[in-house]
Design a protein around this motif. Sequence first.
Motif, PDB file in Angstrom:
ATOM      1  N   ILE A  76      -5.756  83.375  36.312  1.00  0.00           N
ATOM      2  CA  ILE A  76      -6.913  83.503  35.434  1.00  0.00           C
ATOM      3  C   ILE A  76      -6.500  84.238  34.169  1.00  0.00           C
ATOM      4  O   ILE A  76      -5.353  84.656  34.028  1.00  0.00           O
ATOM      5  CB  ILE A  76      -8.097  84.185  36.154  1.00  0.00           C
ATOM      6  N   GLY A  77      -7.441  84.421  33.275  1.00  0.00           N
ATOM      7  CA  GLY A  77      -7.139  84.962  31.959  1.00  0.00           C
ATOM      8  C   GLY A  77      -7.102  86.460  31.851  1.00  0.00           C
ATOM      9  O   GLY A  77      -7.516  87.021  30.838  1.00  0.00           O
ATOM     10  N   TRP A  78      -6.611  87.139  32.873  1.00  0.00           N
ATOM     11  CA  TRP A  78      -6.426  88.583  32.741  1.00  0.00           C
ATOM     12  C   TRP A  78      -4.953  88.903  32.631  1.00  0.00           C
ATOM     13  O   TRP A  78      -4.101  88.086  32.964  1.00  0.00           O
ATOM     14  CB  TRP A  78      -7.110  89.363  33.847  1.00  0.00           C
ATOM     15  N   ASN A  79      -4.654  90.111  32.147  1.00  0.00           N
ATOM     16  CA  ASN A  79      -3.265  90.508  31.926  1.00  0.00           C
ATOM     17  C   ASN A  79      -2.641  91.049  33.213  1.00  0.00           C
ATOM     18  O   ASN A  79      -3.272  91.024  34.280  1.00  0.00           O
ATOM     19  CB  ASN A  79      -3.178  91.503  30.762  1.00  0.00           C
ATOM     20  N   ALA A  80      -1.430  91.584  33.101  1.00  0.00           N
ATOM     21  CA  ALA A  80      -0.693  92.090  34.264  1.00  0.00           C
ATOM     22  C   ALA A  80      -1.404  93.255  34.957  1.00  0.00           C
ATOM     23  O   ALA A  80      -1.167  93.519  36.134  1.00  0.00           O
ATOM     24  CB  ALA A  80       0.712  92.511  33.841  1.00  0.00           C
ATOM     25  N   ASP A  81      -2.279  93.933  34.229  1.00  0.00           N
ATOM     26  CA  ASP A  81      -3.063  95.033  34.807  1.00  0.00           C
ATOM     27  C   ASP A  81      -4.405  94.560  35.342  1.00  0.00           C
ATOM     28  O   ASP A  81      -5.267  95.373  35.666  1.00  0.00           O
ATOM     29  CB  ASP A  81      -3.277  96.128  33.752  1.00  0.00           C
TER      30      ASP A  81
ATOM     31  N   ASP B  81      -8.713  82.145  24.614  1.00  0.00           N
ATOM     32  CA  ASP B  81      -7.864  83.314  24.904  1.00  0.00           C
ATOM     33  C   ASP B  81      -7.565  83.418  26.393  1.00  0.00           C
ATOM     34  O   ASP B  81      -6.451  83.759  26.798  1.00  0.00           O
ATOM     35  CB  ASP B  81      -8.527  84.599  24.422  1.00  0.00           C
ATOM     36  N   GLN B  82      -8.559  83.136  27.223  1.00  0.00           N
ATOM     37  CA  GLN B  82      -8.344  83.187  28.669  1.00  0.00           C
ATOM     38  C   GLN B  82      -7.384  82.091  29.121  1.00  0.00           C
ATOM     39  O   GLN B  82      -6.539  82.318  29.994  1.00  0.00           O
ATOM     40  CB  GLN B  82      -9.673  83.112  29.420  1.00  0.00           C
ATOM     41  N   VAL B  83      -7.493  80.913  28.535  1.00  0.00           N
ATOM     42  CA  VAL B  83      -6.549  79.840  28.868  1.00  0.00           C
ATOM     43  C   VAL B  83      -5.141  80.261  28.485  1.00  0.00           C
ATOM     44  O   VAL B  83      -4.203  80.124  29.281  1.00  0.00           O
ATOM     45  CB  VAL B  83      -6.932  78.520  28.158  1.00  0.00           C
ATOM     46  N   ARG B  84      -4.969  80.775  27.275  1.00  0.00           N
ATOM     47  CA  ARG B  84      -3.647  81.210  26.814  1.00  0.00           C
ATOM     48  C   ARG B  84      -3.060  82.248  27.787  1.00  0.00           C
ATOM     49  O   ARG B  84      -1.903  82.161  28.189  1.00  0.00           O
ATOM     50  CB  ARG B  84      -3.722  81.799  25.403  1.00  0.00           C
ATOM     51  N   GLN B  85      -3.862  83.218  28.188  1.00  0.00           N
ATOM     52  CA  GLN B  85      -3.371  84.255  29.100  1.00  0.00           C
ATOM     53  C   GLN B  85      -3.043  83.681  30.472  1.00  0.00           C
ATOM     54  O   GLN B  85      -2.020  84.040  31.067  1.00  0.00           O
ATOM     55  CB  GLN B  85      -4.381  85.390  29.231  1.00  0.00           C
ATOM     56  N   ALA B  86      -3.867  82.783  30.986  1.00  0.00           N
ATOM     57  CA  ALA B  86      -3.582  82.166  32.294  1.00  0.00           C
ATOM     58  C   ALA B  86      -2.257  81.411  32.237  1.00  0.00           C
ATOM     59  O   ALA B  86      -1.438  81.496  33.166  1.00  0.00           O
ATOM     60  CB  ALA B  86      -4.723  81.237  32.706  1.00  0.00           C
TER      61      ALA B  86
ATOM     62  N   ILE C  97       5.362  84.031  36.131  1.00  0.00           N
ATOM     63  CA  ILE C  97       5.699  83.802  37.543  1.00  0.00           C
ATOM     64  C   ILE C  97       6.877  82.840  37.650  1.00  0.00           C
ATOM     65  O   ILE C  97       7.804  83.064  38.431  1.00  0.00           O
ATOM     66  CB  ILE C  97       4.473  83.296  38.319  1.00  0.00           C
ATOM     67  N   LEU C  98       6.877  81.769  36.869  1.00  0.00           N
ATOM     68  CA  LEU C  98       8.000  80.825  36.892  1.00  0.00           C
ATOM     69  C   LEU C  98       9.312  81.516  36.545  1.00  0.00           C
ATOM     70  O   LEU C  98      10.355  81.214  37.139  1.00  0.00           O
ATOM     71  CB  LEU C  98       7.752  79.673  35.912  1.00  0.00           C
TER      72      LEU C  98
END
Length: 141
Positions: free
Chosen positions: A38-43, A53-58, A65-66
């Motif tokens: 989802i569109g949240w950061n590492a925290d 923006d959420q799509v970009r972050q996801a 992960i890759l």
Amino acid sequence: MEKDDIHQRLHPAHWKTAKGYANGVMAEGRAIFVGGQIGWNADQVFESEAFVDQVRQALKNIVAILSEADAGPEHLTRLTWYITDKREYLANLKGLGEAYRSVLGKHFPAMTMVQVVALVEDAAKVEIEATAVLPYARSTW
């Protein structure tokens, strides 16, 4: 049918060209399965409520992960998008294209998009799961 060093895209010659995705992908190597991002950061904090923006972050989360498997966006074979508002998606196509290309480049795996009623995180507007294939020669496992 289009082939690169990693995949073979499967698209019947008599079909109209797919828009922004491949109809099918064939690849050989080690499979990498990435659960919905989802569109949240590492925290686990949403830095924006905006759909693009959420799509970009996801997508950035998927790439992160890759990279743990020495893989990159070019190894993606499938993306499944779950969105909460089809109208919001359609209203932001230009920005979505820019966000997609800024993170994944011009690599278009097989993709499916599904509108859902809600996602587990109330603030999430999109969740994307991914499958990638790392060629045996590059595999570090």
